[in-house]
Motif scaffolding. Structure first.
Motif, PDB file in Angstrom:
ATOM      1  N   MET A  86       1.030  -1.257   0.037  1.00  0.00           N
ATOM      2  CA  MET A  86       0.037  -0.058   0.078  1.00  0.00           C
ATOM      3  C   MET A  86       1.080   1.221  -0.016  1.00  0.00           C
ATOM      4  N   ASP A 115      -6.863   6.076  -4.820  1.00  0.00           N
ATOM      5  CA  ASP A 115      -6.748   7.331  -4.656  1.00  0.00           C
ATOM      6  C   ASP A 115      -7.943   8.015  -5.514  1.00  0.00           C
ATOM      7  N   PRO A 145     -12.542   4.056  -1.699  1.00  0.00           N
ATOM      8  CA  PRO A 145     -11.228   3.598  -1.979  1.00  0.00           C
ATOM      9  C   PRO A 145     -11.048   2.115  -1.507  1.00  0.00           C
ATOM     10  N   THR A 166      -3.185   5.343  -2.843  1.00  0.00           N
ATOM     11  CA  THR A 166      -4.054   5.721  -1.718  1.00  0.00           C
ATOM     12  C   THR A 166      -4.038   7.196  -1.708  1.00  0.00           C
ATOM     13  N   LEU A 178      -7.428   5.028   5.970  1.00  0.00           N
ATOM     14  CA  LEU A 178      -6.450   3.929   5.523  1.00  0.00           C
ATOM     15  C   LEU A 178      -6.569   2.760   6.416  1.00  0.00           C
ATOM     16  N   VAL A 238      -9.424   0.865   4.532  1.00  0.00           N
ATOM     17  CA  VAL A 238      -8.642   0.048   3.500  1.00  0.00           C
ATOM     18  C   VAL A 238      -8.036  -1.196   3.737  1.00  0.00           C
TER      19      VAL A 238
END
Ligand code: GDP
Length: 304
Positions: free
Chosen positions: A107, A140, A170, A193, A207, A210
């Motif tokens: 990531m 993103d 996302p 991202t 985050l 995700v």
């Protein structure tokens, strides 16, 4: 060779400052150490790391009865190598990201403009060249341009990309990307991202979400969280590292745009201050201009 090119400006500036700092002095004394401190701080090594280096040199000066300024280069070199060794442990961790699980999920985080998309493209190219099957994920979704730019790199490198329209979730893109990677039996997944730092809570939540959703597809993912920092921004890069390490666990750093900047000292300071290894350095805009960071080569090309 590319590394020499990448560090040229940092090196030239640093050594010209250093030679001024010791001008007319044959012995390392308090004055020289004060000057050296200034040189390191102004080379973007960062205050904490600078003080650490100065302390160590001071201890050596105290032990040796006489240390000539002509020895300063080699002593600095030793101390910087020792410092880098603390964060860049062991030989096997020296050579980029170890792809030891399948699919290996990376990531990528960082604020806009630092070179995140470019780094993803260059990385995809390196992995592909190694014969690995790569899938990109355009998570993103905040800016249309981010998705388009990643598509451009996917086309250039000729790797598949999973994307949705701008503004989509996302986490949903990340989920789709991992699912697709598993179906395709891919080796490496690189997920872009959004890096909006102005809203820390949002960034952290996004985050975290995700990651949580990725884990529904592949256990213990992401295997790596790569933070991209623009090396030419010096102290801003430190600040971004601070913010991102608060928002998520960062496992590796990529420092970009070291070509054409005299601020290459950030590589030393950031890895030391955050105790996170620098895995890659960006030394140009081209597809080949990403180097696996190697502490030995770094110190060699800096001090030779
Ligand atoms: P992002 O917004 O973080 O995704 O940034 P981009 O990947 O779009 O890069 C922003 C700009 O920086 C582009 O013009 C890139 O070509 C440039 N760039 C990225 N990495 C490097 C590098 O290592 N060296 C140089 N000179 N330029 C770079």
């Amino acid at each position: 060779e590319t590394l020499d090119k990448g560090l040229e400006k940092t090196k030239t500036t640093f050594f010209s400052k250093l030679s001024k700092a010791v001008a007319g002095k044959s012995k390392v004394d308090d004055d020289v150490l004060d000057n050296l401190e200034e040189v390191l701080v102004s080379s973007d090594v960062g205050v904490n790391t600078t003080l650490k280096i100065i302390d160590r040199i001071e201890a050596r000066v105290a032990k040796d009865k006489y240390m000539g300024t002509d020895e300063l280069n080699s002593i600095l070199r030793e101390e910087i190598a020792a410092l880098l060794s603390e964060t860049h442990l062991g030989e096997e961790r020296e050579f980029g990201i170890p792809i030891d699980k399948k699919p290996y999920v990376i990531m990528v985080v960082g604020v806009n403009g630092v070179g995140k998309t470019t780094t993803i493209g260059k990385l995809a190219y390196q992995f592909k060249k190694q014969g690995l099957k790569v899938v990109l994920g355009a998570a993103d979704t905040f800016r249309a341009a981010a998705i388009d730019q990643l598509q451009v790199w996917a086309d250039r490198v000729d790797v598949p990309i999973v994307k949705q329209k701008m503004g989509s979730d996302p986490a949903s893109v990340a989920f789709d990307t991992l699912s697709s990677a598993v179906t395709q039996d891919a080796d490496v997944v690189i997920i872009d991202t959004a890096g909006r730092l102005h809203n820390k809570v949002n960034l952290m939540n996004e985050l975290t979400k995700v990651k949580r959703v990725m884990q529904k597809v592949v256990d213990d993912t992401p295997h790596e969280v790569l933070l991209v920092l623009d090396g030419s921004t010096g102290q801003n890069a430190f600040e971004q590292a601070k913010q991102f390490t608060k928002a998520t666990e960062v496992t590796a750093l990529a420092v970009t745009k070291l070509d054409g900047t005299a601020k290459g000292g950030v590589v030393i300071g950031i890895s030391d201050q955050f105790q996170i290894p620098v895995k890659y350095i960006g030394v140009g805009e081209g597809i080949e201009d990403l180097q696996v960071f190697n502490k030995y080569e770094f110190v060699d090309s800096f001090f030779n």
